[in-house]
Write a protein that holds these residues in place. Structure first.
Motif, PDB file in Angstrom:
ATOM      1  N   ALA A   9       5.776   9.208  -4.244  1.00 38.33           N
ATOM      2  CA  ALA A   9       5.598   9.380  -5.675  1.00 38.33           C
ATOM      3  C   ALA A   9       4.540  10.444  -5.903  1.00 38.33           C
ATOM      4  O   ALA A   9       3.602  10.584  -5.103  1.00 38.33           O
ATOM      5  N   GLU A  10       4.671  11.181  -6.984  1.00 37.83           N
ATOM      6  CA  GLU A  10       3.717  12.251  -7.269  1.00 37.83           C
ATOM      7  C   GLU A  10       2.291  11.728  -7.366  1.00 37.83           C
ATOM      8  O   GLU A  10       1.339  12.409  -6.969  1.00 37.83           O
ATOM      9  N   SER A  11       2.137  10.519  -7.869  1.00 42.02           N
ATOM     10  CA  SER A  11       0.806   9.956  -8.102  1.00 42.02           C
ATOM     11  C   SER A  11       0.045   9.664  -6.803  1.00 42.02           C
ATOM     12  O   SER A  11      -1.176   9.514  -6.825  1.00 42.02           O
ATOM     13  N   VAL A  12       0.748   9.584  -5.669  1.00 40.77           N
ATOM     14  CA  VAL A  12       0.079   9.247  -4.412  1.00 40.77           C
ATOM     15  C   VAL A  12       0.199  10.357  -3.371  1.00 40.77           C
ATOM     16  O   VAL A  12      -0.397  10.267  -2.294  1.00 40.77           O
ATOM     17  N   LYS A  13       0.949  11.395  -3.693  1.00 43.76           N
ATOM     18  CA  LYS A  13       1.191  12.480  -2.739  1.00 43.76           C
ATOM     19  C   LYS A  13      -0.129  13.109  -2.321  1.00 43.76           C
ATOM     20  O   LYS A  13      -0.985  13.408  -3.158  1.00 43.76           O
ATOM     21  N   GLY A  14      -0.305  13.288  -1.018  1.00 42.28           N
ATOM     22  CA  GLY A  14      -1.535  13.862  -0.493  1.00 42.28           C
ATOM     23  C   GLY A  14      -2.623  12.843  -0.220  1.00 42.28           C
ATOM     24  O   GLY A  14      -3.629  13.151   0.425  1.00 42.28           O
ATOM     25  N   ARG A  15      -2.444  11.615  -0.698  1.00 35.96           N
ATOM     26  CA  ARG A  15      -3.440  10.561  -0.467  1.00 35.96           C
ATOM     27  C   ARG A  15      -2.887   9.433   0.403  1.00 35.96           C
ATOM     28  O   ARG A  15      -3.632   8.819   1.161  1.00 35.96           O
ATOM     29  N   PHE A  16      -1.606   9.142   0.268  1.00 44.81           N
ATOM     30  CA  PHE A  16      -0.977   8.047   1.009  1.00 44.81           C
ATOM     31  C   PHE A  16      -0.060   8.624   2.091  1.00 44.81           C
ATOM     32  O   PHE A  16       0.559   9.679   1.909  1.00 44.81           O
ATOM     33  N   THR A  17       0.060   7.882   3.197  1.00 44.93           N
ATOM     34  CA  THR A  17       0.953   8.271   4.279  1.00 44.93           C
ATOM     35  C   THR A  17       1.726   7.052   4.763  1.00 44.93           C
ATOM     36  O   THR A  17       1.119   6.033   5.120  1.00 44.93           O
ATOM     37  N   ILE A  18       3.045   7.173   4.790  1.00 47.27           N
ATOM     38  CA  ILE A  18       3.889   6.105   5.313  1.00 47.27           C
ATOM     39  C   ILE A  18       4.306   6.469   6.736  1.00 47.27           C
ATOM     40  O   ILE A  18       4.579   7.632   7.042  1.00 47.27           O
ATOM     41  N   SER A  19       4.335   5.466   7.604  1.00 43.67           N
ATOM     42  CA  SER A  19       4.749   5.697   8.984  1.00 43.67           C
ATOM     43  C   SER A  19       5.444   4.444   9.495  1.00 43.67           C
ATOM     44  O   SER A  19       5.317   3.368   8.903  1.00 43.67           O
ATOM     45  N   ARG A  20       6.168   4.603  10.616  1.00 45.44           N
ATOM     46  CA  ARG A  20       6.839   3.444  11.172  1.00 45.44           C
ATOM     47  C   ARG A  20       6.677   3.435  12.687  1.00 45.44           C
ATOM     48  O   ARG A  20       6.589   4.485  13.323  1.00 45.44           O
ATOM     49  N   ASP A  21       6.626   2.226  13.234  1.00 46.03           N
ATOM     50  CA  ASP A  21       6.540   2.014  14.674  1.00 46.03           C
ATOM     51  C   ASP A  21       7.772   1.214  15.071  1.00 46.03           C
ATOM     52  O   ASP A  21       7.815  -0.003  14.870  1.00 46.03           O
ATOM     53  N   ILE A  22       8.761   1.919  15.602  1.00 47.71           N
ATOM     54  CA  ILE A  22      10.027   1.269  15.909  1.00 47.71           C
ATOM     55  C   ILE A  22       9.848   0.208  16.984  1.00 47.71           C
ATOM     56  O   ILE A  22      10.478  -0.852  16.957  1.00 47.71           O
ATOM     57  N   ALA A  23       8.977   0.464  17.936  1.00 47.27           N
ATOM     58  CA  ALA A  23       8.766  -0.496  19.024  1.00 47.27           C
ATOM     59  C   ALA A  23       8.202  -1.814  18.510  1.00 47.27           C
ATOM     60  O   ALA A  23       8.450  -2.873  19.081  1.00 47.27           O
ATOM     61  N   LYS A  24       7.440  -1.750  17.417  1.00 41.19           N
ATOM     62  CA  LYS A  24       6.812  -2.946  16.862  1.00 41.19           C
ATOM     63  C   LYS A  24       7.559  -3.484  15.643  1.00 41.19           C
ATOM     64  O   LYS A  24       7.113  -4.456  15.036  1.00 41.19           O
ATOM     65  N   ASN A  25       8.671  -2.858  15.283  1.00 44.30           N
ATOM     66  CA  ASN A  25       9.411  -3.257  14.073  1.00 44.30           C
ATOM     67  C   ASN A  25       8.479  -3.320  12.866  1.00 44.30           C
ATOM     68  O   ASN A  25       8.445  -4.320  12.122  1.00 44.30           O
ATOM     69  N   ALA A  26       7.711  -2.265  12.672  1.00 41.02           N
ATOM     70  CA  ALA A  26       6.713  -2.286  11.615  1.00 41.02           C
ATOM     71  C   ALA A  26       6.644  -0.954  10.890  1.00 41.02           C
ATOM     72  O   ALA A  26       6.946   0.100  11.458  1.00 41.02           O
ATOM     73  N   VAL A  27       6.247  -1.021   9.643  1.00 41.89           N
ATOM     74  CA  VAL A  27       5.987   0.156   8.832  1.00 41.89           C
ATOM     75  C   VAL A  27       4.594  -0.004   8.235  1.00 41.89           C
ATOM     76  O   VAL A  27       4.149  -1.132   7.999  1.00 41.89           O
ATOM     77  N   SER A  28       3.905   1.096   8.035  1.00 40.98           N
ATOM     78  CA  SER A  28       2.550   1.035   7.499  1.00 40.98           C
ATOM     79  C   SER A  28       2.379   2.026   6.365  1.00 40.98           C
ATOM     80  O   SER A  28       3.067   3.047   6.315  1.00 40.98           O
ATOM     81  N   LEU A  29       1.446   1.709   5.488  1.00 40.44           N
ATOM     82  CA  LEU A  29       1.065   2.616   4.410  1.00 40.44           C
ATOM     83  C   LEU A  29      -0.434   2.837   4.502  1.00 40.44           C
ATOM     84  O   LEU A  29      -1.214   1.907   4.277  1.00 40.44           O
ATOM     85  N   GLN A  30      -0.823   4.037   4.878  1.00 42.04           N
ATOM     86  CA  GLN A  30      -2.237   4.412   4.913  1.00 42.04           C
ATOM     87  C   GLN A  30      -2.604   4.988   3.556  1.00 42.04           C
ATOM     88  O   GLN A  30      -1.996   5.960   3.109  1.00 42.04           O
TER      89      GLN A  30
END
Length: 127
Positions: free
Chosen positions: A62-83
Motif C-alpha cells: 500500500a502507498e501508505s507503508v511503501k518504503g517503511r514495511f517489508t514483507i518476506s516469506r520463509d518457505i522452509a518454515k511455512n511462514a511469512v513476516s512483516l517488518q
C-alpha cells in the motif's frame, strides 16, 4: 489451514516491529500460496498492507507503508513476516495475515481473494 500471527505490541513512533505469521494444516505446499497482510481499526474497514507472491519473487505494498514495511516469506518454515519500520501512530491497527492458493504473479489487494485468515495481532504506536 491455520494462520497464526504474532509479534504485535506497543511501540513508540519511529520504532520497529516484526510480525511473523506461521501457517499450518496446509493441504498443498506453502509455496503454492500467495500471502498478504491487512489491517483494521474499529473505525475503518480492513485494508490491504502488503502482498508477496507464491514464489516470494514479487511484492506489493500500500502507498501508505511503501518504503517503511517489508514483507518476506520463509518457505522452509511455512511462514511469512512483516517488518515494520518508522512506525507512525496511524499504523495502529489489528494486523491480519491471509493466504490464497494461486500461482498468479499479479498482486491482489482485494479481501475476497484470500481464502484463509489469521486471528490478528494488535499493533499500537504511541506518539
Amino acid at each position: 489451514v491455520q494462520l497464526q500471527a504474532s509479534g504485535g505490541g506497543l511501540v513508540q513512533a519511529g520504532g520497529s516491529l516484526r510480525l511473523p505469521c506461521a501457517a499450518s494444516g496446509l493441504t498443498f505446499s506453502f509455496s503454492s500460496y500467495a500471502m498478504a497482510w491487512f489491517r483494521q481499526t474499529p473505525w475503518t474497514e480492513r485494508e490491504f498492507v502488503a502482498w508477496i507472491s507464491w514464489s516470494g519473487g514479487r511484492t506489493s505494498y500500500a502507498e501508505s507503508v511503501k518504503g517503511r514495511f517489508t514483507i518476506s516469506r520463509d518457505i522452509a518454515k511455512n511462514a511469512v513476516s512483516l517488518q515494520m519500520n518508522s512506525l507512525r501512530p496511524e499504523d495502529t491497527a489489528v494486523y491480519y495475515c491471509a493466504a490464497a492458493r494461486t500461482f498468479s504473479d499479479r498482486a491482489s489487494p482485494e479481501i475476497t481473494t484470500y481464502n484463509y485468515w489469521g486471528r490478528g495481532t494488535l499493533v499500537t504506536v504511541s506518539s
